[in-house]
Design a protein around this motif. Structure first.
Motif, PDB file in Angstrom:
ATOM      1  N   PRO A 126       0.849  -1.210   0.000  1.00 46.48           N
ATOM      2  CA  PRO A 126       0.000   0.000   0.000  1.00 46.48           C
ATOM      3  C   PRO A 126       0.876   1.249   0.000  1.00 46.48           C
ATOM      4  O   PRO A 126       1.980   1.247   0.551  1.00 46.48           O
ATOM      5  N   LEU A 127       0.364   2.336  -0.588  1.00 50.77           N
ATOM      6  CA  LEU A 127       1.215   3.504  -0.865  1.00 50.77           C
ATOM      7  C   LEU A 127       1.257   4.521   0.285  1.00 50.77           C
ATOM      8  O   LEU A 127       1.664   5.679   0.090  1.00 50.77           O
ATOM      9  N   THR A 128       0.894   4.105   1.475  1.00 47.27           N
ATOM     10  CA  THR A 128       0.774   5.016   2.622  1.00 47.27           C
ATOM     11  C   THR A 128       2.074   5.773   2.927  1.00 47.27           C
ATOM     12  O   THR A 128       2.060   7.000   3.099  1.00 47.27           O
ATOM     13  N   ASN A 129       3.196   5.059   3.011  1.00 49.98           N
ATOM     14  CA  ASN A 129       4.466   5.729   3.364  1.00 49.98           C
ATOM     15  C   ASN A 129       4.849   6.779   2.324  1.00 49.98           C
ATOM     16  O   ASN A 129       5.296   7.890   2.675  1.00 49.98           O
ATOM     17  N   ILE A 130       4.681   6.435   1.058  1.00 46.03           N
ATOM     18  CA  ILE A 130       5.088   7.359  -0.012  1.00 46.03           C
ATOM     19  C   ILE A 130       4.193   8.607   0.023  1.00 46.03           C
ATOM     20  O   ILE A 130       4.677   9.737  -0.084  1.00 46.03           O
ATOM     21  N   ALA A 131       2.888   8.391   0.221  1.00 42.99           N
ATOM     22  CA  ALA A 131       1.959   9.527   0.270  1.00 42.99           C
ATOM     23  C   ALA A 131       2.259  10.412   1.481  1.00 42.99           C
ATOM     24  O   ALA A 131       2.222  11.653   1.381  1.00 42.99           O
ATOM     25  N   LEU A 132       2.574   9.808   2.621  1.00 40.72           N
ATOM     26  CA  LEU A 132       2.891  10.604   3.813  1.00 40.72           C
ATOM     27  C   LEU A 132       4.146  11.446   3.589  1.00 40.72           C
ATOM     28  O   LEU A 132       4.202  12.628   3.974  1.00 40.72           O
ATOM     29  N   ALA A 133       5.148  10.860   2.946  1.00 38.61           N
ATOM     30  CA  ALA A 133       6.398  11.598   2.695  1.00 38.61           C
ATOM     31  C   ALA A 133       6.142  12.776   1.753  1.00 38.61           C
ATOM     32  O   ALA A 133       6.568  13.911   2.019  1.00 38.61           O
ATOM     33  N   ILE A 134       5.419  12.519   0.673  1.00 39.77           N
ATOM     34  CA  ILE A 134       5.139  13.578  -0.320  1.00 39.77           C
ATOM     35  C   ILE A 134       4.305  14.695   0.302  1.00 39.77           C
ATOM     36  O   ILE A 134       4.494  15.872   0.005  1.00 39.77           O
ATOM     37  N   THR A 135       3.387  14.324   1.174  1.00 40.75           N
ATOM     38  CA  THR A 135       2.513  15.327   1.788  1.00 40.75           C
ATOM     39  C   THR A 135       3.283  16.163   2.811  1.00 40.75           C
ATOM     40  O   THR A 135       3.094  17.378   2.918  1.00 40.75           O
ATOM     41  N   LYS A 136       4.170  15.496   3.551  1.00 35.50           N
ATOM     42  CA  LYS A 136       4.935  16.210   4.584  1.00 35.50           C
ATOM     43  C   LYS A 136       5.915  17.200   3.954  1.00 35.50           C
ATOM     44  O   LYS A 136       6.125  18.288   4.473  1.00 35.50           O
ATOM     45  N   GLN A 137       6.501  16.818   2.849  1.00 37.42           N
ATOM     46  CA  GLN A 137       7.556  17.639   2.223  1.00 37.42           C
ATOM     47  C   GLN A 137       7.361  17.650   0.703  1.00 37.42           C
ATOM     48  O   GLN A 137       8.090  16.976  -0.028  1.00 37.42           O
ATOM     49  N   PRO A 138       6.379  18.408   0.192  1.00 36.33           N
ATOM     50  CA  PRO A 138       6.065  18.340  -1.244  1.00 36.33           C
ATOM     51  C   PRO A 138       7.268  18.621  -2.145  1.00 36.33           C
ATOM     52  O   PRO A 138       7.322  18.121  -3.273  1.00 36.33           O
ATOM     53  N   ALA A 139       8.245  19.369  -1.653  1.00 38.98           N
ATOM     54  CA  ALA A 139       9.396  19.722  -2.501  1.00 38.98           C
ATOM     55  C   ALA A 139      10.187  18.493  -2.944  1.00 38.98           C
ATOM     56  O   ALA A 139      10.907  18.546  -3.956  1.00 38.98           O
ATOM     57  N   ILE A 140      10.066  17.383  -2.230  1.00 41.50           N
ATOM     58  CA  ILE A 140      10.870  16.204  -2.630  1.00 41.50           C
ATOM     59  C   ILE A 140      10.386  15.606  -3.954  1.00 41.50           C
ATOM     60  O   ILE A 140      11.101  14.846  -4.583  1.00 41.50           O
ATOM     61  N   LYS A 141       9.162  15.966  -4.359  1.00 40.84           N
ATOM     62  CA  LYS A 141       8.607  15.352  -5.573  1.00 40.84           C
ATOM     63  C   LYS A 141       9.515  15.569  -6.776  1.00 40.84           C
ATOM     64  O   LYS A 141       9.669  14.692  -7.608  1.00 40.84           O
ATOM     65  N   THR A 142      10.124  16.748  -6.841  1.00 40.24           N
ATOM     66  CA  THR A 142      10.958  17.044  -8.018  1.00 40.24           C
ATOM     67  C   THR A 142      12.350  16.417  -7.886  1.00 40.24           C
ATOM     68  O   THR A 142      13.150  16.498  -8.816  1.00 40.24           O
ATOM     69  N   ARG A 143      12.646  15.817  -6.748  1.00 44.99           N
ATOM     70  CA  ARG A 143      13.977  15.213  -6.550  1.00 44.99           C
ATOM     71  C   ARG A 143      13.960  13.691  -6.713  1.00 44.99           C
ATOM     72  O   ARG A 143      15.003  13.046  -6.709  1.00 44.99           O
ATOM     73  N   ILE A 144      12.752  13.093  -6.806  1.00 46.05           N
ATOM     74  CA  ILE A 144      12.655  11.625  -6.949  1.00 46.05           C
ATOM     75  C   ILE A 144      12.859  11.275  -8.422  1.00 46.05           C
ATOM     76  O   ILE A 144      12.204  11.853  -9.300  1.00 46.05           O
ATOM     77  N   ALA A 145      13.783  10.330  -8.704  1.00 48.18           N
ATOM     78  CA  ALA A 145      14.045   9.964 -10.101  1.00 48.18           C
ATOM     79  C   ALA A 145      12.776   9.394 -10.730  1.00 48.18           C
ATOM     80  O   ALA A 145      12.343   9.821 -11.800  1.00 48.18           O
ATOM     81  N   GLU A 146      12.183   8.399 -10.065  1.00 49.97           N
ATOM     82  CA  GLU A 146      10.938   7.808 -10.561  1.00 49.97           C
ATOM     83  C   GLU A 146      10.344   6.908  -9.482  1.00 49.97           C
ATOM     84  O   GLU A 146      11.022   6.554  -8.514  1.00 49.97           O
TER      85      GLU A 146
END
Ligand code: BDR
Ligand code: CA
Length: 311
Positions: A126-146
């Motif tokens: 389930p995608l819970t951890n990834i969603a929590l990380a993106i929500t807590k720190q939206p700026a990381i979205k542009t730093r994830i390769a894929e």
């Protein structure tokens, strides 16, 4: 060498994915982030640590993550994976430690500390951890390769409801956040994973690799195969999660196409469905590459070869 973080809820097929990654020189497993899924979090954490022990890699970093989905009731899958989540082998007390740091902080810090686009996320639960990380720190979205993830279905719609696949159904709100994040996504739905069947002959080949990892996998897959063969009438269990890892190592084994994918969160009947615009009829922007074809014999050949690298 590609740096990856596997976000996982082991699960026998998660075990194959983790071992394949740990055995492959093309990949550096920076850490395993653990989520509740197939079984509750305390068991998925223990199972991940057992898998690292069995692979002879107790130095692998394992971080505990979310206990519950963002919204709605918790769903688990003991019916498929057994009460331990890894039925087919005896449970033991692993030496691989559980890190104190929380999975969400590990994800954020690792992505921030590495150069942009150098960390690939591989969610196979389930995608819970990834969603929590993106929500807590939206700026990381542009730093994830894929994000290369197992979940969803299109022509084969669901495995826990007529419309929904387990990983998405277990946390549809999290899946919606991830699919709307703008991070490049490669999705491995049931449509491709049901073409990668661990039948008796292939389990024998895994066993004949003859190390502690392969023996344990053969036993787990024998258990997992019984449930799946009965349910689907197919020759062996679909190896869902390792498709993600095999694609990172040998992308030419797979093909698919770029589509728009939206997540149904509201409907009583179809909550957790992945609405894949396979024929491009909506005009909505493509946000994922949906994989639907695989060379299954090539996949298993890769698996046997790589498992032989483990002690
Ligand atoms: C997915 O759900 C889990 O049961 C498996 O580990 C896999 O990640 C398949 O629907
Ligand atoms: Ca899984």
């Amino acid at each position: 060498m590609k740096k990856i973080i596997i976000d996982t809820d082991p699960g026998q097929d998660d075990a194959v994915a983790i071992m394949l990654a740990l055995a492959s020189p093309e990949l550096e497993v920076v850490g395993l982030t653990i989520v509740a899924g197939n079984v509750p979090l305390d068991l998925t954490c223990r199972n991940a640590r057992m898998i690292c022990d069995l692979a002879g890699k107790p130095e692998t970093k394992v971080y505990p993550g979310a206990k519950k989905p963002l919204n709605g009731p918790q769903v688990t899958a003991e019916h498929a994976h057994g009460n331990s989540g890894l039925d087919g082998i005896d449970v033991f007390d692993p030496i691989t430690p559980l890190q104190e740091k929380d999975a969400i902080d590990f994800l954020l810090n690792t992505i921030e500390e590495h150069p942009p686009n150098s960390i690939t996320l591989c969610p196979i639960g389930p995608l819970t951890n990834i969603a929590l990380a993106i929500t807590k720190q939206p700026a990381i979205k542009t730093r994830i390769a894929e994000i290369a993830m197992m979940g969803g279905g299109y022509f084969i719609q669901g495995n826990v409801t007529p419309s929904a696949e387990f990983n998405i159904f277990a946390d549809p709100e999290a899946a919606e956040i991830v699919f709307r994040s703008g991070v490049p996504i490669t999705m491995f739905p049931l449509d491709v994973t049901h073409k990668v069947l661990a039948n008796k002959k292939r389990i024998e080949c895994i066993k004949s690799v003859n190390n502690s990892a392969s023996m344990a996998l053969a036993n787990m897959l024998s258990f997992y195969g019984k449930y799946n063969s009965k349910k689907y009438g197919e020759d062996g269990a679909p190896l869902h999660d390792p498709t993600v890892i095999a694609w990172l190592i040998a992308p030419s084994l797979f093909s698919g196409k770029a589509c728009n994918v939206e997540i149904e969160v509201n409907s009583y009947l179809t909550r957790g469905a992945t609405v894949v615009d396979w024929w491009g009829v909506t005009g909505r922007k493509e946000n994922a590459t949906v994989i639907n074809e695989v060379n299954a014999d090539g996949f298993f050949q890769l698996l046997y070869e790589r498992l032989a690298n483990l002690s």
